[in-house]
Write an enzyme that holds these catalytic residues in place. Structure first.
Site, PDB file in Angstrom:
ATOM      1  N   ILE A 203       5.674 -53.196 -28.572  1.00 23.97           N
ATOM      2  CA  ILE A 203       6.176 -53.378 -27.209  1.00 23.97           C
ATOM      3  C   ILE A 203       5.340 -54.404 -26.452  1.00 23.97           C
ATOM      4  CG2 ILE A 203       6.594 -52.227 -25.000  1.00 23.97           C
ATOM      5  CD1 ILE A 203       6.931 -49.612 -26.569  1.00 23.97           C
ATOM      6  N   GLY A 204       4.034 -54.347 -26.627  1.00 22.74           N
ATOM      7  CA  GLY A 204       3.154 -55.277 -25.923  1.00 22.74           C
ATOM      8  C   GLY A 204       3.439 -56.721 -26.297  1.00 22.74           C
TER       9      GLY A 204
ATOM     10  N   TYR B 124      -2.106 -36.373 -27.245  1.00 33.39           N
ATOM     11  CA  TYR B 124      -1.329 -37.549 -26.845  1.00 33.39           C
ATOM     12  C   TYR B 124      -0.516 -37.241 -25.593  1.00 33.39           C
ATOM     13  CZ  TYR B 124       2.329 -41.110 -26.937  1.00 33.39           C
ATOM     14  OH  TYR B 124       3.209 -42.117 -26.579  1.00 33.39           O
TER      15      TYR B 124
END
EC number: 1.1.1.300
Length: 292
Positions: free
Chosen positions: A27-28, A176
């Site tokens: 995504i980055g 998480y």
């Protein structure tokens, strides 16, 4: 998982500076590529500089934008975060878009260089410190925006202040979730503190995305494979981050959580202002920052 919002903003970014953490993959990478495509000077803040350089060259080739730069940033080490921030502040006069995208998921129990549990240390505390160190530059560059990548998994998260580092009990999946809840609480409190500054903050759920995040879990890799037909591509997963970074008129939704380019519902604990403020103070204490 099947729904997929699209950022339809046509905003161009010549003269703007953007910083994306974890921009060497997933995504980055797609987020950084789109920002570069729109003309921004984009910093890829990565732990793996060699991989980051390969991605930067790819983005430069695809977009024709040579202003794609790679800088070393290890969010599991506060010395690295401070060194990165010091270098960036020396190098750049402005920062208009900060996208806190990097993260770890379902790691076996381990600690950061500073002794923090890995999920809370990287996903929350690392970005908390980075944002703090860059905040004055963001204010000087206003209007500017901060986007924190969280997850739908925050609904299963809880902030156990007596066990924030997972030393009393630990579950990789829940760790998480706890860190993703912390992302939303951080965004909420940050937005409250930034009112009137010209800087706005948003948290996002990117969707269930094919990425390297599941590398620590054989089960999750298997599930990703089985349900690959309804899992987003990284490009699709980047859309909500881009929406919050680019969409005009979004300032009135400062502090909100987004999914598929729309405001999304968050858990009761994620809406708890008392917990948000306490987490802010605890985070400052752990990082040695002033509690102003």
């Amino acid at each position: 998982m099947l729904s997929s919002g699209i950022c339809t903003s046509t905003v161009q970014l010549p003269g703007k500076v953007a910083l994306v953490t974890g921009a060497n993959t997933g995504i980055g990478k797609e987020t950084a590529k789109e920002l570069a495509q729109r003309g921004a000077r984009v910093y890829l803040a990565c732990r793996d500089v060699q991989k980051g350089e390969l991605v930067a060259r790819e983005i430069q080739t695809v977009t024709g934008n040579e202003q794609v730069l790679v800088r070393k940033l290890d969010l599991s080490d506060t010395k690295s975060i401070r060194a990165f921030a010091e270098g960036f502040l020396t190098e750049e006069k402005h920062l208009h878009i900060l996208i806190n995208n990097a993260g770890v998921m379902m790691c076996p129990y381990s600690k950061t260089a500073d002794g923090f549990e890995m999920h809370i240390g990287v996903n929350h505390l690392g970005h908390f410190l980075l944002t703090h160190l860059l905040l004055e530059k963001l204010k000087e560059s206003a209007p500017s925006r901060i986007v924190n990548v969280s997850s739908l998994a925050h609904h299963l998260g809880r902030i156990h202040f007596h066990n924030l580092q997972g030393e009393k009990f630990y579950n990789a999946s829940l760790a998480y979730c706890h860190s993703k809840l912390a992302n939303i609480l951080f965004t909420k409190e940050l937005a409250r503190r930034l009112k009137g500054s010209g800087v706005t903050a948003y948290s996002v759920h990117p969707g269930t995305v094919q990425s390297e995040l599941v590398r620590h879990s054989s089960f999750m890799r298997c599930m990703w494979w089985l349900f690959s037909f309804c899992i987003k591509t990284p490009q699709q997963g980047a859309q909500t981050s881009l929406y919050c970074a680019l969409t005009e008129g979004l300032e009135i939704l400062n502090g909100k959580h987004f999914s598929d380019c729309h405001v999304a519902w968050v858990s009761a604990q994620a809406r708890n202002e008392t917990i948000a403020r306490r987490l802010w103070d605890v985070s400052c204490d752990l990082l040695g920052l002033p509690m102003d």
